[in-house]
Design an enzyme around this catalytic site. Structure first.
Site, PDB file in Angstrom:
ATOM      1  N   CYS A 139       0.847  -1.201   0.000  1.00  0.00           N
ATOM      2  CA  CYS A 139       0.000   0.000   0.000  1.00  0.00           C
ATOM      3  C   CYS A 139       0.881   1.248   0.000  1.00  0.00           C
ATOM      4  O   CYS A 139       1.392   1.644   1.055  1.00  0.00           O
ATOM      5  CB  CYS A 139      -0.914  -0.020   1.226  1.00  0.00           C
ATOM      6  SG  CYS A 139      -1.880   1.483   1.399  1.00  0.00           S
ATOM      7  N   CYS A 187      -0.364   4.107   2.195  1.00  0.00           N
ATOM      8  CA  CYS A 187      -0.115   3.939   3.636  1.00  0.00           C
ATOM      9  C   CYS A 187       1.359   4.152   3.976  1.00  0.00           C
ATOM     10  O   CYS A 187       1.687   4.772   4.971  1.00  0.00           O
ATOM     11  CB  CYS A 187      -0.504   2.535   4.102  1.00  0.00           C
ATOM     12  SG  CYS A 187      -1.999   1.870   3.385  1.00  0.00           S
ATOM     13  N   ASP A 188       2.254   3.582   3.162  1.00  0.00           N
ATOM     14  CA  ASP A 188       3.659   3.482   3.574  1.00  0.00           C
ATOM     15  C   ASP A 188       4.641   4.295   2.726  1.00  0.00           C
ATOM     16  O   ASP A 188       5.831   4.328   3.038  1.00  0.00           O
ATOM     17  CB  ASP A 188       4.114   2.000   3.524  1.00  0.00           C
ATOM     18  CG  ASP A 188       3.245   1.127   4.417  1.00  0.00           C
ATOM     19  OD1 ASP A 188       2.720   1.656   5.415  1.00  0.00           O
ATOM     20  OD2 ASP A 188       3.082  -0.066   4.117  1.00  0.00           O
TER      21      ASP A 188
END
Ligand code: NAP
Length: 300
Positions: A131, A134-135
């Site tokens: 992701c 997200c990261d």
């Protein structure tokens, strides 16, 4: 005892909750992770009608808020098993809780497909991720790779190109299946390199990812990267319910556009069911169809 338990709080499940609440049913939505589902991983959604451009996170939040404002109850808990008790279904959650509903909609979505490489699991969170939304920020100023040729991989690459020193887009074919507009955007970026006809064969690094080895046109190439985002599609997230409904040959819940299953009182919606087009809009459509079918079944 709820009228309806919806397993999964993504666009399909949340739309189902809205429709069922409008029909006066009591609804519980069980979500194991983040409300909004996979869409929250999309940096930008530009194909949802009436909303020209919105982050997936915002769109997911709006859907969740609407369902809750309409009276749907929400629990963050993973449904591990569903027991068919005849007159109702019992859902076993991961913290020992049990939930009962007269009908169930499975809207559990899909999970990212893994490469299946040695040490992939060990390096998750230490360089390997699924992701970019997200990261991605963890890799600011560093070189990263994205693997895949669909819209997810291309969107991830666009996002990462704004943050990272270099982005290698690795794809096993010589052309992408994702949208041409995204490919064009990436072509115009100096820090993006397409590595085509290439398959990742090795992940390097002890504690943390330090590079990848790709097999390209019969030769090995070593690419130093701190991050690898795998975006090679999804698999159905329906394992826990495998005994409850019939699955198709790819492991998705077998169902047609009517969202019915062969199990009495169990309906299915969104990415976890057999279907050809998996989009937010088609997930929402499923949510409406499944909820109305469930309401009609409850009323009978
Ligand atoms: P996808 O379209 O299924 O693409 C998966 C990609 O991964 C393909 O290019 C595939 O290669 C490659 N792949 C599959 N298995 C592989 C393996 N074992 N090793 C290496 N490569 C592998 O998946 P997606 O990009 O996640 O998209 C899923 C759906 O969501 C699509 O319908 C997409 O359009 C949609 N989506 C829409 C948006 C949006 O904002 N509109 C954003 C993201 C996703 P091949 O091409 O060789 O098969």
């Amino acid at each position: 005892m709820f009228d309806l338990i919806v397993i999964g709080g993504g666009p399909a499940g949340l739309t189902a909750a809205v429709y069922a609440r409008r029909a006066g049913k009591t609804v519980l939505v069980l979500e194991k992770d983040a409300l909004g589902g996979q869409i929250t991983w999309s940096p930008k959604v530009e194909n949802y009608p009436a909303v020209p451009s919105v982050s997936g996170m915002e769109l997911g939040n709006l859907m969740a808020e609407q369902a809750m404002e309409m009276g749907a109850e929400v629990e963050i808990d993973e449904a591990l098993r569903i027991e068919d008790c005849g007159s109702h279904k019992r859902v076993f959650g991961s913290f020992g809780a049990e939930y009962e509903g007269r009908a169930v909609i499975l809207a559990a979505g899909a999970r990212p497909r893994k490469l299946g490489l040695e040490r992939e699991e060990d390096l998750v969170g230490s360089g390997v991720g699924y992701c970019a939304v997200c990261d991605g920020a963890f890799f600011k100023g560093q070189p990263v790779a994205v693997n895949g040729g669909g819209n997810s991989a291309l969107q991830d690459a666009v996002l990462l190109s704004e943050l990272c020193s270099r982005v290698y887009v690795i794809h096993r074919r010589d052309g992408f299946r994702g949208e041409e507009a995204l490919v064009e955007t990436l072509r115009g970026k100096e820090n993006v390199e397409f590595v085509l006809n290439a398959v990742i064969t090795e992940l390097e690094g002890e504690e943390e990812l330090s590079g990848i080895v790709v097999r390209q046109n019969g030769a090995n190439r070593e690419i130093p990267v701190s991050g690898l985002f795998v975006a090679i599609g999804h698999e159905p997230d329906i394992g826990a319910f495998a005994g409850l409904v019939e699955l198709d040959d790819r492991g998705y819940a077998a169902s047609g556009e009517d969202c019915l299953t062969r199990t009495e009182g169990v309906f299915v919606a969104g990415d976890c069911r057999s279907k050809r087009i998996r989009q937010v809009t088609t997930a929402c459509a499923d949510g409406a169809v499944a909820a109305l079918a469930a309401c009609a079944w409850l009323d009978r």
